[in-house]
Design a protein around this motif. Sequence first.
Motif, PDB file in Angstrom:
ATOM      1  N   SER A   7       0.893  -1.131  -0.021  1.00 51.18           N
ATOM      2  CA  SER A   7      -0.048   0.116  -0.047  1.00 51.18           C
ATOM      3  C   SER A   7       0.738   1.396   0.048  1.00 51.18           C
ATOM      4  N   ARG A   8       1.844   1.190   0.794  1.00 48.92           N
ATOM      5  CA  ARG A   8       2.532   2.453   0.950  1.00 48.92           C
ATOM      6  C   ARG A   8       3.603   2.574  -0.133  1.00 48.92           C
ATOM      7  N   ARG A   9       3.794   1.657  -0.808  1.00 50.37           N
ATOM      8  CA  ARG A   9       4.915   1.686  -2.258  1.00 50.37           C
ATOM      9  C   ARG A   9       3.805   2.122  -3.158  1.00 50.37           C
ATOM     10  N   ASN A  10       2.395   1.744  -3.445  1.00 52.64           N
ATOM     11  CA  ASN A  10       1.710   1.949  -4.383  1.00 52.64           C
ATOM     12  C   ASN A  10       0.693   3.161  -4.497  1.00 52.64           C
ATOM     13  N   ASN A  11       0.168   3.313  -3.244  1.00 51.67           N
ATOM     14  CA  ASN A  11      -0.916   4.351  -3.109  1.00 51.67           C
ATOM     15  C   ASN A  11      -0.540   5.742  -3.553  1.00 51.67           C
TER      16      ASN A  11
ATOM     17  N   VAL B 245      -4.273   7.580  -3.564  1.00 46.86           N
ATOM     18  CA  VAL B 245      -4.972   7.070  -2.550  1.00 46.86           C
ATOM     19  C   VAL B 245      -4.393   6.924  -1.139  1.00 46.86           C
ATOM     20  N   THR B 246      -5.398   7.392  -0.236  1.00 47.74           N
ATOM     21  CA  THR B 246      -5.082   7.396   1.211  1.00 47.74           C
ATOM     22  C   THR B 246      -6.080   6.551   1.854  1.00 47.74           C
ATOM     23  N   GLY B 247      -5.869   6.260   3.008  1.00 51.96           N
ATOM     24  CA  GLY B 247      -6.850   5.308   3.583  1.00 51.96           C
ATOM     25  C   GLY B 247      -6.489   4.722   4.972  1.00 51.96           C
ATOM     26  N   ILE B 248      -7.277   4.004   5.499  1.00 58.24           N
ATOM     27  CA  ILE B 248      -6.938   2.933   6.658  1.00 58.24           C
ATOM     28  C   ILE B 248      -7.232   1.434   6.569  1.00 58.24           C
TER      29      ILE B 248
ATOM     30  N   GLU C 224      -6.024  12.177   5.292  1.00 56.06           N
ATOM     31  CA  GLU C 224      -5.361  12.927   4.359  1.00 56.06           C
ATOM     32  C   GLU C 224      -3.663  12.541   4.331  1.00 56.06           C
ATOM     33  N   ASN C 225      -3.235  12.238   5.378  1.00 54.38           N
ATOM     34  CA  ASN C 225      -1.602  12.191   5.439  1.00 54.38           C
ATOM     35  C   ASN C 225      -1.084  10.701   5.420  1.00 54.38           C
ATOM     36  N   TRP C 226      -2.205   9.828   5.417  1.00 51.94           N
ATOM     37  CA  TRP C 226      -1.676   8.361   5.473  1.00 51.94           C
ATOM     38  C   TRP C 226      -1.841   7.761   4.114  1.00 51.94           C
ATOM     39  N   SER C 227      -0.846   6.956   3.606  1.00 46.53           N
ATOM     40  CA  SER C 227      -0.968   6.201   2.392  1.00 46.53           C
ATOM     41  C   SER C 227      -1.613   5.048   2.655  1.00 46.53           C
ATOM     42  N   MET C 228      -1.548   4.606   3.847  1.00 44.75           N
ATOM     43  CA  MET C 228      -2.336   3.578   4.383  1.00 44.75           C
ATOM     44  C   MET C 228      -1.994   3.292   6.021  1.00 44.75           C
ATOM     45  N   GLY C 229      -3.120   3.869   6.804  1.00 44.37           N
ATOM     46  CA  GLY C 229      -2.913   3.545   8.141  1.00 44.37           C
ATOM     47  C   GLY C 229      -3.300   2.429   8.573  1.00 44.37           C
TER      48      GLY C 229
END
Length: 140
Positions: A26-30, A35-38, A87-92
């Motif tokens: 997720s953190r590599r691709n988003n 895309v952000t999210g949790i 907003e600040n999370w590529s994937m929390g």
Amino acid sequence: MIRLLYFSQATYLISNEHVQQILEASRRNNPAVGVTGILVHGGGLFMQVLEGPEQAVLRLYVKILDDNRHSNSEIIYITPTDKRIFENWSMGSINCSDALRFEQIKMLQSQRKEVVSTKVFTDVMHAFLKMLNADQLHKS
Ligand SMILES: Cc1cc2nc3c(=O)[nH]c(=O)nc-3n(C[C@H](O)[C@H](O)[C@H](O)COP(=O)(O)O)c2cc1C
């Protein structure tokens, strides 16, 4: 932009290592596709919020659907929005492995009929996150 929330069932016992692999992808691709999210996991369930440009979110969701680490995915909520929650999370990520927290997640699932507006959804999501200890949240 849209925000999409889905639940799915893990197809096998998900270890921290599996979750780490998902988060790494997720953190590599988003970020590249905006895309952000949790990702919430535990009790054999995943719950994920994806927010970003419509095409990017839908494309990613279709890709994720193909992943055999989970199945029976169900979209709980999808809405146009002009504001991100994560907003600040590529994937929390949140680990909700204990039963109490799991019940709290399921509450969101059961509320979906009532969750009709972005504002209500945002409030529910914030309330949910507040219920969890802040130290459960791993910002990326
Ligand atoms: C519950 C779940 C959530 C996932 N979320 C994402 C995500 O947000 N972004 C992502 O790139 N991959 C996500 N994945 C992993 C993808 O299914 C896929 O394995 C990964 O994107 C492949 O990365 P690659 O194309 O860089 O090899 C998720 C997988 C699962 C099971």
